[in-house]
Scaffold this motif. Structure first.
Motif, PDB file in Angstrom:
ATOM      1  N   GLU A   1      31.247 111.033  22.366  1.00  0.00           N
ATOM      2  CA  GLU A   1      31.176 112.370  21.772  1.00  0.00           C
ATOM      3  C   GLU A   1      32.540 112.805  21.244  1.00  0.00           C
ATOM      4  OE1 GLU A   1      29.988 111.589  24.827  1.00  0.00           O
ATOM      5  OE2 GLU A   1      27.827 111.680  24.412  1.00  0.00           O
ATOM      6  N   GLU A   2      33.586 112.533  22.010  1.00  0.00           N
ATOM      7  CA  GLU A   2      34.940 112.850  21.563  1.00  0.00           C
ATOM      8  C   GLU A   2      35.299 112.027  20.327  1.00  0.00           C
ATOM      9  OE1 GLU A   2      36.745 113.964  25.972  1.00  0.00           O
ATOM     10  OE2 GLU A   2      36.912 111.914  25.223  1.00  0.00           O
ATOM     11  N   THR A   3      34.841 110.773  20.307  1.00  0.00           N
ATOM     12  CA  THR A   3      35.095 109.907  19.156  1.00  0.00           C
ATOM     13  C   THR A   3      34.436 110.459  17.901  1.00  0.00           C
ATOM     14  OG1 THR A   3      35.233 107.968  20.588  1.00  0.00           O
ATOM     15  CG2 THR A   3      34.807 107.558  18.254  1.00  0.00           C
ATOM     16  N   THR A   4      33.199 110.900  18.022  1.00  0.00           N
ATOM     17  CA  THR A   4      32.483 111.478  16.883  1.00  0.00           C
ATOM     18  C   THR A   4      33.212 112.710  16.372  1.00  0.00           C
ATOM     19  OG1 THR A   4      30.381 110.644  17.695  1.00  0.00           O
ATOM     20  CG2 THR A   4      30.286 112.467  16.127  1.00  0.00           C
ATOM     21  N   TRP A   5      33.630 113.585  17.282  1.00  0.00           N
ATOM     22  CA  TRP A   5      34.352 114.796  16.883  1.00  0.00           C
ATOM     23  C   TRP A   5      35.682 114.446  16.221  1.00  0.00           C
ATOM     24  CZ3 TRP A   5      39.095 116.316  18.960  1.00  0.00           C
ATOM     25  CH2 TRP A   5      39.568 117.561  18.515  1.00  0.00           C
ATOM     26  N   LEU A   6      36.453 113.536  16.840  1.00  0.00           N
ATOM     27  CA  LEU A   6      37.753 113.156  16.276  1.00  0.00           C
ATOM     28  C   LEU A   6      37.592 112.521  14.903  1.00  0.00           C
ATOM     29  CD1 LEU A   6      40.792 112.813  16.380  1.00  0.00           C
ATOM     30  CD2 LEU A   6      40.442 110.749  17.780  1.00  0.00           C
ATOM     31  N   SER A   7      36.596 111.668  14.756  1.00  0.00           N
ATOM     32  CA  SER A   7      36.339 111.039  13.463  1.00  0.00           C
ATOM     33  C   SER A   7      36.046 112.094  12.396  1.00  0.00           C
ATOM     34  CB  SER A   7      35.167 110.075  13.596  1.00  0.00           C
ATOM     35  OG  SER A   7      34.890 109.460  12.370  1.00  0.00           O
ATOM     36  N   SER A   8      35.297 113.118  12.768  1.00  0.00           N
ATOM     37  CA  SER A   8      35.002 114.207  11.825  1.00  0.00           C
ATOM     38  C   SER A   8      36.263 114.985  11.460  1.00  0.00           C
ATOM     39  CB  SER A   8      33.962 115.160  12.423  1.00  0.00           C
ATOM     40  OG  SER A   8      32.741 114.509  12.617  1.00  0.00           O
ATOM     41  N   CYS A   9      37.113 115.249  12.445  1.00  0.00           N
ATOM     42  CA  CYS A   9      38.378 115.948  12.165  1.00  0.00           C
ATOM     43  C   CYS A   9      39.253 115.130  11.219  1.00  0.00           C
ATOM     44  CB  CYS A   9      39.140 116.227  13.458  1.00  0.00           C
ATOM     45  SG  CYS A   9      38.446 117.515  14.499  1.00  0.00           S
ATOM     46  N   LEU A  10      39.350 113.835  11.491  1.00  0.00           N
ATOM     47  CA  LEU A  10      40.165 112.970  10.630  1.00  0.00           C
ATOM     48  C   LEU A  10      39.605 112.910   9.212  1.00  0.00           C
ATOM     49  CD1 LEU A  10      40.902 110.127  13.196  1.00  0.00           C
ATOM     50  CD2 LEU A  10      42.623 111.601  12.099  1.00  0.00           C
ATOM     51  N   ALA A  11      38.283 112.831   9.079  1.00  0.00           N
ATOM     52  CA  ALA A  11      37.667 112.794   7.744  1.00  0.00           C
ATOM     53  C   ALA A  11      37.879 114.113   7.005  1.00  0.00           C
ATOM     54  CB  ALA A  11      36.177 112.485   7.864  1.00  0.00           C
ATOM     55  N   ALA A  12      37.723 115.226   7.706  1.00  0.00           N
ATOM     56  CA  ALA A  12      37.861 116.535   7.069  1.00  0.00           C
ATOM     57  C   ALA A  12      39.293 116.837   6.643  1.00  0.00           C
ATOM     58  CB  ALA A  12      37.358 117.631   8.007  1.00  0.00           C
ATOM     59  N   SER A  13      40.266 116.223   7.315  1.00  0.00           N
ATOM     60  CA  SER A  13      41.675 116.508   7.001  1.00  0.00           C
ATOM     61  C   SER A  13      42.348 115.377   6.227  1.00  0.00           C
ATOM     62  CB  SER A  13      42.450 116.780   8.294  1.00  0.00           C
ATOM     63  OG  SER A  13      42.470 115.638   9.120  1.00  0.00           O
ATOM     64  N   ARG A  14      41.599 114.369   5.861  1.00  0.00           N
ATOM     65  CA  ARG A  14      42.180 113.191   5.169  1.00  0.00           C
ATOM     66  C   ARG A  14      42.957 113.597   3.919  1.00  0.00           C
ATOM     67  NH1 ARG A  14      37.971 109.747   5.290  1.00  0.00           N
ATOM     68  NH2 ARG A  14      38.807 108.968   7.247  1.00  0.00           N
ATOM     69  N   HIS A  15      42.439 114.538   3.169  1.00  0.00           N
ATOM     70  CA  HIS A  15      43.114 114.958   1.917  1.00  0.00           C
ATOM     71  C   HIS A  15      44.520 115.504   2.187  1.00  0.00           C
ATOM     72  CE1 HIS A  15      41.457 118.772   3.366  1.00  0.00           C
ATOM     73  NE2 HIS A  15      42.333 119.376   2.579  1.00  0.00           N
ATOM     74  N   LEU A  16      44.770 116.004   3.382  1.00  0.00           N
ATOM     75  CA  LEU A  16      46.102 116.517   3.727  1.00  0.00           C
ATOM     76  C   LEU A  16      47.099 115.390   3.976  1.00  0.00           C
ATOM     77  CD1 LEU A  16      45.017 119.424   6.091  1.00  0.00           C
ATOM     78  CD2 LEU A  16      45.736 119.583   3.688  1.00  0.00           C
ATOM     79  N   ARG A  17      46.581 114.211   4.343  1.00  0.00           N
ATOM     80  CA  ARG A  17      47.432 113.035   4.578  1.00  0.00           C
ATOM     81  C   ARG A  17      47.640 112.221   3.314  1.00  0.00           C
ATOM     82  NH1 ARG A  17      44.112 113.316   8.743  1.00  0.00           N
ATOM     83  NH2 ARG A  17      42.716 111.612   8.115  1.00  0.00           N
ATOM     84  N   GLN A  18      46.835 112.438   2.299  1.00  0.00           N
ATOM     85  CA  GLN A  18      46.927 111.691   1.062  1.00  0.00           C
ATOM     86  C   GLN A  18      48.327 111.863   0.451  1.00  0.00           C
ATOM     87  OE1 GLN A  18      44.296 109.846  -0.383  1.00  0.00           O
ATOM     88  NE2 GLN A  18      43.108 110.279   1.446  1.00  0.00           N
ATOM     89  N   GLY A  19      48.911 110.790   0.060  1.00  0.00           N
ATOM     90  CA  GLY A  19      50.211 110.838  -0.619  1.00  0.00           C
ATOM     91  C   GLY A  19      51.388 111.043   0.325  1.00  0.00           C
ATOM     92  N   SER A  20      51.126 111.103   1.639  1.00  0.00           N
ATOM     93  CA  SER A  20      52.263 111.245   2.562  1.00  0.00           C
ATOM     94  C   SER A  20      52.903 109.873   2.751  1.00  0.00           C
ATOM     95  CB  SER A  20      51.802 111.827   3.899  1.00  0.00           C
ATOM     96  OG  SER A  20      50.860 110.983   4.522  1.00  0.00           O
ATOM     97  N   SER A  21      54.181 109.884   2.976  1.00  0.00           N
ATOM     98  CA  SER A  21      54.888 108.614   3.147  1.00  0.00           C
ATOM     99  C   SER A  21      55.111 108.269   4.564  1.00  0.00           C
ATOM    100  CB  SER A  21      56.213 108.648   2.411  1.00  0.00           C
ATOM    101  OG  SER A  21      56.928 109.818   2.738  1.00  0.00           O
TER     102      SER A  21
END
Length: 107
Positions: A87-107
């Motif tokens: 359950e924690e994995t499912t939630w964390l995966s959703s958080c990572l997917a929802a915030s992926r655009h914020l990590r885009q282009g970071s070095s």
């Protein structure tokens, strides 16, 4: 009436002892045992921060490839070394997917 509820970010920051601002993407989860988890992703940073009450609120840095199924015990799921359940994995995966655009282009 202009009464606004307090912002969620400072409350979560106080809960886990981390620095969380209203510019962060944040997530909160409570598992079936009452353990709490806080996720925060800041724009431009290549990793997000994760705190788990069962790990004494230590901070773990997580990213798109942090969730692993190769723990020391068959079937164990980890994220940046932290053991988490399905359950924690499912939630964390959703958080990572929802915030992926914020990590885009970071070095």
């Amino acid at each position: 009436m202009t009464d606004m509820p307090p912002a969620l970010e400072p409350l979560l920051g106080r809960l886990c002892g981390g620095e969380i601002t209203d510019d962060d993407y944040v997530g909160y989860f409570m598992n079936e045992y009452g353990e709490q988890i806080v996720f925060a992703q800041r724009r431009g940073e290549k990793t997000a921060r994760l705190w788990h009450s069962d790990a004494d609120w230590d901070m773990f840095l997580v990213g798109d490839h942090s969730i692993r199924l190769d723990g020391p015990v068959d079937g164990m799921i980890t994220a940046a070394g932290l053991i988490i359940n399905r359950e924690e994995t499912t939630w964390l995966s959703s958080c990572l997917a929802a915030s992926r655009h914020l990590r885009q282009g970071s070095s």
